[in-house]
Motif scaffolding. Structure first.
Motif, mmCIF file in Angstrom:
data_model
loop_
_atom_site.group_PDB
_atom_site.id
_atom_site.type_symbol
_atom_site.label_atom_id
_atom_site.label_comp_id
_atom_site.label_asym_id
_atom_site.label_seq_id
_atom_site.Cartn_x
_atom_site.Cartn_y
_atom_site.Cartn_z
ATOM 1 N N TYR A 219 0.844 -1.193 0.000
ATOM 2 C CA TYR A 219 0.000 0.000 0.000
ATOM 3 C C TYR A 219 0.878 1.240 0.000
ATOM 4 N N ILE A 220 0.552 2.201 -0.882
ATOM 5 C CA ILE A 220 1.311 3.446 -0.983
ATOM 6 C C ILE A 220 0.339 4.618 -0.986
ATOM 7 N N ASN A 221 0.624 5.614 -0.154
ATOM 8 C CA ASN A 221 -0.150 6.849 -0.140
ATOM 9 C C ASN A 221 0.807 8.024 -0.310
ATOM 10 N N SER A 222 0.488 8.917 -1.236
ATOM 11 C CA SER A 222 1.333 10.096 -1.434
ATOM 12 C C SER A 222 0.471 11.327 -1.609
ATOM 13 N N GLU A 223 0.985 12.437 -1.106
ATOM 14 C CA GLU A 223 0.283 13.717 -1.213
ATOM 15 C C GLU A 223 1.288 14.815 -1.509
ATOM 16 N N ASN A 224 0.878 15.794 -2.291
ATOM 17 C CA ASN A 224 1.701 16.976 -2.481
ATOM 18 C C ASN A 224 0.809 18.188 -2.675
ATOM 19 N N THR A 225 1.275 19.314 -2.192
ATOM 20 C CA THR A 225 0.570 20.577 -2.363
ATOM 21 C C THR A 225 1.564 21.614 -2.860
ATOM 22 N N ASN A 226 1.076 22.582 -3.626
ATOM 23 C CA ASN A 226 1.959 23.620 -4.139
ATOM 24 C C ASN A 226 1.205 24.925 -4.305
ATOM 25 N N THR A 227 1.935 25.988 -4.097
ATOM 26 C CA THR A 227 1.433 27.340 -4.324
ATOM 27 C C THR A 227 2.478 28.098 -5.117
ATOM 28 N N GLN B 189 -0.393 36.697 -10.684
ATOM 29 C CA GLN B 189 -1.154 35.462 -10.838
ATOM 30 C C GLN B 189 -0.756 34.500 -9.725
ATOM 31 N N ARG B 190 -1.672 33.676 -9.329
ATOM 32 C CA ARG B 190 -1.388 32.654 -8.311
ATOM 33 C C ARG B 190 -2.037 31.341 -8.732
ATOM 34 N N ALA B 191 -1.304 30.280 -8.525
ATOM 35 C CA ALA B 191 -1.828 28.941 -8.807
ATOM 36 C C ALA B 191 -1.629 28.075 -7.569
ATOM 37 N N THR B 192 -2.676 27.434 -7.132
ATOM 38 C CA THR B 192 -2.589 26.505 -6.007
ATOM 39 C C THR B 192 -3.084 25.145 -6.475
ATOM 40 N N GLY B 193 -2.534 24.119 -5.907
ATOM 41 C CA GLY B 193 -2.944 22.780 -6.327
ATOM 42 C C GLY B 193 -2.405 21.705 -5.427
ATOM 43 N N ALA C 87 -3.776 -4.511 -9.108
ATOM 44 C CA ALA C 87 -3.265 -3.177 -8.796
ATOM 45 C C ALA C 87 -4.398 -2.165 -8.985
ATOM 46 N N ILE C 88 -4.691 -1.427 -7.927
ATOM 47 C CA ILE C 88 -5.748 -0.421 -7.960
ATOM 48 C C ILE C 88 -5.127 0.917 -7.580
ATOM 49 N N ARG C 89 -5.293 1.902 -8.456
ATOM 50 C CA ARG C 89 -4.692 3.219 -8.229
ATOM 51 C C ARG C 89 -5.768 4.291 -8.303
ATOM 52 N N LYS C 90 -5.740 5.170 -7.306
ATOM 53 C CA LYS C 90 -6.684 6.282 -7.261
ATOM 54 C C LYS C 90 -5.918 7.595 -7.170
ATOM 55 N N PHE C 91 -6.303 8.564 -8.000
ATOM 56 C CA PHE C 91 -5.669 9.885 -7.999
ATOM 57 C C PHE C 91 -6.751 10.949 -7.826
ATOM 58 N N HIS C 92 -6.391 11.965 -7.098
ATOM 59 C CA HIS C 92 -7.225 13.169 -7.066
ATOM 60 C C HIS C 92 -6.312 14.367 -7.249
ATOM 61 N N ASN C 93 -6.662 15.229 -8.197
ATOM 62 C CA ASN C 93 -5.847 16.396 -8.489
ATOM 63 C C ASN C 93 -6.731 17.631 -8.583
ATOM 64 N N TYR C 94 -6.269 18.710 -7.965
ATOM 65 C CA TYR C 94 -6.978 19.972 -8.103
ATOM 66 C C TYR C 94 -5.966 21.081 -8.375
ATOM 67 N N ASN C 95 -6.354 22.046 -9.177
ATOM 68 C CA ASN C 95 -5.524 23.217 -9.470
ATOM 69 C C ASN C 95 -6.447 24.411 -9.649
ATOM 70 N N VAL D 240 -8.898 23.279 -12.431
ATOM 71 C CA VAL D 240 -9.033 21.839 -12.673
ATOM 72 C C VAL D 240 -9.345 21.135 -11.359
ATOM 73 N N ASN D 241 -10.370 20.280 -11.415
ATOM 74 C CA ASN D 241 -10.659 19.349 -10.321
ATOM 75 C C ASN D 241 -10.898 18.005 -10.984
ATOM 76 N N TYR D 242 -9.995 17.056 -10.740
ATOM 77 C CA TYR D 242 -9.974 15.863 -11.581
ATOM 78 C C TYR D 242 -9.741 14.622 -10.719
ATOM 79 N N ASN D 243 -10.559 13.609 -10.931
ATOM 80 C CA ASN D 243 -10.371 12.306 -10.297
ATOM 81 C C ASN D 243 -10.007 11.273 -11.352
ATOM 82 N N TYR D 244 -9.142 10.354 -10.957
ATOM 83 C CA TYR D 244 -8.613 9.376 -11.907
ATOM 84 C C TYR D 244 -8.483 8.040 -11.171
ATOM 85 N N ARG D 245 -8.933 6.972 -11.800
ATOM 86 C CA ARG D 245 -8.837 5.645 -11.194
ATOM 87 C C ARG D 245 -8.539 4.638 -12.287
ATOM 88 N N ASP D 246 -7.563 3.788 -12.021
ATOM 89 C CA ASP D 246 -7.354 2.678 -12.951
ATOM 90 C C ASP D 246 -7.130 1.392 -12.170
#
Length: 852
Positions: free
Chosen positions: A405-413, A434-438, A468-476, A496-502
């Protein structure tokens, strides 16, 4: 009564004699002496000394030897055996790895020295054959060559101390590394595994000092995941030791920018528990020089020229930790539990200077602009694995199962401040900041089981299953600052608000058989894959599904002679789009190179074949020759197009698209040579031709190019404790491989270019000097210098009907790093004692059986 008396008188002398003997001290003998090297006359420590006594077997009435005493020699070679019987004949056995077995008949001389006997200095003779075997086992070469894979032993590479997995990859034959850390093998992106399992870690997040070896598999069998396309697998093997006792290492160092690091690992094994732990903390400062020249063809004899220069600077730190244990339930069952954690913080800073010149029949317009960037990036990655291994009585037969099991998170401004100037240098109206957060959250679950059964000496089956089950959530989110109120206003149209699963479910089966000098393996892997993407921002859904995809593989091997082999293999692979390639988020960090993912991207499928010849033609010398070919459909490639950034402004985007197909044919030669006792060379040469059919993409023509790549690594052992490693590589003009900038943090500010172009030739030279210190060479001091001549430049040229562009980038040239390392440990010598005793007893029993 008289008869009884006479009988007693007759027996009394016999009874008296036997009683006298029985009362004599039975075990008062003492042998002692010293074991020395016959060649050097130096004492031998930890030699096994055994004493055997010859007795008569009461059943068979034959002589046999029994073991009555065993000791290990001390540091000065001395040994002592006491409480020995003084009567009878004895045989002394002396054994130690690297020396021949010594057998010596000894006895007590009751008439002279009595029960204490000095056996003197006993000389033992070195065994050249055994010493050679020990050298191969204990001191592995930098590169080991085999038909199915190459093994790069990182522990033997002094130039990667204190670095990351990217530094390791730069030294591996068959592998090329871009300045952003993007790894390619035979001009395609390989699959990266850690201990045979997938990972979400960037290569820049794996300390080089934690890596034991890297396995390079150019055409893996059906046992391995079919993902990664035709680029093969790079399997990173982390350090772990199972010797009784404890051992570990400590490394620390600093680079020329005063950025320090510390790395340590410890392994403790006692009885049924093997515990391992490692940690790393490092500080980084990455500086890249970048230049871009572009000319846009606007039509109607009009052109727009852009000149951009910038020097992105990234500073930060990351820490790494790994801990776990093996529980040896018994000799055949092992349970392993391990966890890994990585976290970090980086702050990219950049200042971009842009000059634009628009030339039209009726006007000539010149303006300049500046763009300042400052960002904060935080990330963390946690992973855990539990595994079980069962070994059967039949050698080679085993069953393994594990869950990962692997969990990863990242945030950026990121904050951007742009300013425009007219042709006279006067500032125009402020544009506002301009500012971008995600951020991204990823969850990976992998379940796998494998079974191996060599059911006859010449036949073997392997099969297994994997999910193998992978779930992603990305927002910008993107904001524009009001120039009057200085308040940041959300721009929902470009967020962008995007969910991804494979999901991937797979099973495989292989069958192997050997017929004299000929052997073969046939395998089939079945994979079912499904991808679902939910673009929440625009209420759009994307998906593709491959219910059953078959991936056959076959290997034919012929052993020409003991040192020569020949193999023919083929397989089918798939390359699925990664997260960075499909997320429809627009990266505005480079105004000339806006980047966006393509959620409609399809997987690419590749048929690949390879002919391999291996020749271990001399001690320390080997040759591996490969002829390979690949045929890929729906090739994933970079692609550039024009589109509206808003209703009033046109912009140029870089994305990924599927070209029709690609063909590659190549020749690779890898050689290891022992030029002299003090000089070893590893060299790799790769000549290949790539043809891409991409005319299905608007504005793109087909491309065809022959390229070559060479890499050489010299190791000079100038003395017992002084080593120099000199390496170099050269990449000729080549088509741009399709890969995401996910190798390192520099990817955040790097400019990407599309596949409508090529990479210009580049080369570089590195050097490392190491001095062993302390007793038994347990410590070392290493000085490293990378890209000595500042020549490792990434220069990209692109030419399409719409534009002409050149990019030039140089990252961290002439980087200097000074490292200190210390290896420590204490092993349980009783383990060796038990092994030596067992071996000697088996040998003695063999002699007895032969005598009987």
């Amino acid at each position: 009564m008289n008869k009884i008396l006479y009988f007693i008188l007759f027996l009394s002398p016999i009874i008296f004699c036997k009683t006298a003997i029985a009362q004599a001290p039975p075990n008062i003998g003492h042998f002692y002496g010293k074991i020395i090297d016959e060649t050097t006359s130096k004492p031998i420590e930890n030699a096994t000394v055994q004493l055997l006594q010859s007795i008569t077997d009461t059943t068979s009435k034959k002589q046999k030897n029994i073991l009555i005493a065993t000791v290990l020699t001390s540091k000065n070679g001395d040994f002592s055996m006491d409480k020995l019987p003084v009567m009878g004949a004895f045989i002394l056995h002396v054994t130690i790895v690297g020396f021949k077995l010594l057998t010596k008949e000894v006895a007590f001389d009751m008439s002279n020295t009595g029960i204490d006997k000095d056996l003197g200095n006993i000389k033992i003779t070195r065994d050249p054959q055994q010493l050679q075997n020990v050298t191969v086992s204990a001191n592995k070469p930098l590169l080991e060559l085999a038909l199915d894979k190459k093994v790069y032993n990182v522990e033997k590479d002094i130039s990667t101390v204190g670095g990351t997995a990217i530094d390791v990859m730069k030294k591996i034959p068959s592998v090329t590394v871009g300045i952003d850390g993007n790894v390619t093998m035979r001009n395609a992106t390989p699959q990266i595994l850690i201990d045979g399992r997938p990972t979400t870690l960037l290569l820049d997040q794996i300390p080089a000092d934690q890596i034991q070896a890297v396995e390079i598999m150019t055409n893996p069998s059906a046992k391995y995941d079919a993902g990664g396309g035709g680029a093969g697998i790079l399997n990173i093997i982390l350090k772990k030791n199972r010797k009784n006792g404890y051992n570990g290492s400590i490394y620390t160092g600093i680079d020329k920018r005063a950025q320090p690091y510390f790395n340590g690992d410890l392994n403790i094994k006692k009885n049924k528990i093997n515990f391992f732990v490692s940690t790393y903390i490092g500080f980084r400062k990455i500086i890249t020089n970048t230049k871009t020249q572009r000319t846009d063809f606007l039509g109607f004899d009009s052109t727009a020229s852009f000149s951009q220069s910038n020097k992105p600077n990234i500073k930060g730190m990351f820490d790494y930790g790994r801990m776990g244990f093996d529980y040896l339930v018994d000799n055949r069952n092992t349970i392993t539990l391990a966890g890994t954690g990585v976290s970090g913080h980086f702050t990219p800073v950049d200042f971009i200077h842009i000059t634009s010149d628009t030339i039209a029949p009726s006007t000539n317009y010149l303006e300049t602009a500046t763009r300042a960037l400052s960002a904060n990036i935080h990330f963390r990655n946690y992973g855990s694995i539990i595994s079980y291994k069962h070994i059967y009585a039949r050698p080679g037969k085993e069953w393994t199962a594990d869950a990962n099991y692997i969990n990863s998170e990242n945030t950026n401004t990121s904050d951007y401040q742009s300013k425009l100037y007219d042709q006279f240098g006067n500032p125009k109206q402020p544009l506002g900041a301009q500012r971008a957060t995600g951020g991204t959250t990823t969850n990976n679950i992998t379940l796998q089981t494998d079974y191996v059964d060599p059911f006859t000496p010449t036949q073997k089956i392997e099969f297994g299953f994997r999910a193998a089950i992978r779930k992603f959530h990305n927002y910008n989110d993107n904001y524009l600052q009001d120039v009057n109120t200085l308040i940041y206003i959300l721009q929902p149209l470009i967020g962008v608000n995007y969910n991804y699963r494979d999901e991937i479910y797979a099973g495989y089966f292989t069958y192997s058989k050997q017929i004299k000098k000929f052997s073969y393996q046939a395998g089939l892997r079945i994979e079912s894959s499904k991808y679902q993407g939910d673009y929440i921002t625009k209420n759009q859904q994307f998906s593709n599904q491959y219910p059953f995809s078959l991936f056959p593989s076959a290997y034919l091997d012929y052993k020409i002679k003991e040192s020569q082999d020949m193999q023919l293999n083929f397989s089918r692979k798939i390359n699925r789009p990664n997260f960075f390639q499909v997320v429809p988020f627009v990266d505005f960090s480079d105004s000339l190179n806006l980047a966006v993912g393509n959620p409609n991207l399809k997987p690419e499928f590749t048929w690949m074949g390879e002919w391999v010849y291996s020749n271990q033609y001399n001690a320390g010398n080997s040759l591996l020759v490969s002829l390979y070919g690949k045929l890929t459909s729906d090739l994933i490639t970079r692609y550039q197009f024009d589109s509206l950034i808003n209703p009033a402004k046109m912009a140029r985007y870089i994305t990924y698209a599927n070209a029709s197909r690609a063909n590659t044919i190549g020749l690779e030669i890898t050689n290891t040579n022992k030029i002299a006792k003090w000089w070893n060379v590893t060299s790799n040469f790769n000549l290949y031709n790539t043809a891409i059919t991409s005319s299905n993409l608007p504005g793109v023509t087909n491309s065809n190019l022959t390229s070559w790549f060479a890499k050489i690594n010299n190791t000079f052992k100038l003395s017992k404790d002084f080593t120099i490693q000199l390496s170099g590589d050269y990449q000729s003009k080549t088509l741009i491989p399709a890969s995401s900038s996910s190798g390192s943090y520099d990817a955040y500010t790097s400019s990407q270019i599309n596949a409508q172009g090529y990479l210009k030739p580049t080369y570089g030279v590195d050097i490392a000097i190491s001095k062993d210190i302390f007793k038994n060479h347990s410590g070392s001091i290493t000085l490293e210098v990378s890209d000595i001549f500042r020549t490792r430049i990434e220069a990209i040229h692109a030419n399409t009907p719409l534009y002409l562009q050149d990019n030039w980038r140089l990252r961290d040239p002439q980087m200097i790093r000074l490292n200190f390392g210390w290896r420590f440990g204490k092993f349980d010598l009783n383990v060796f004692k038990r092994k030596n005793m067992k071996g000697e007893q088996e040998a003695i029993q063999g002699v007895q059986s032969a005598g009987q």
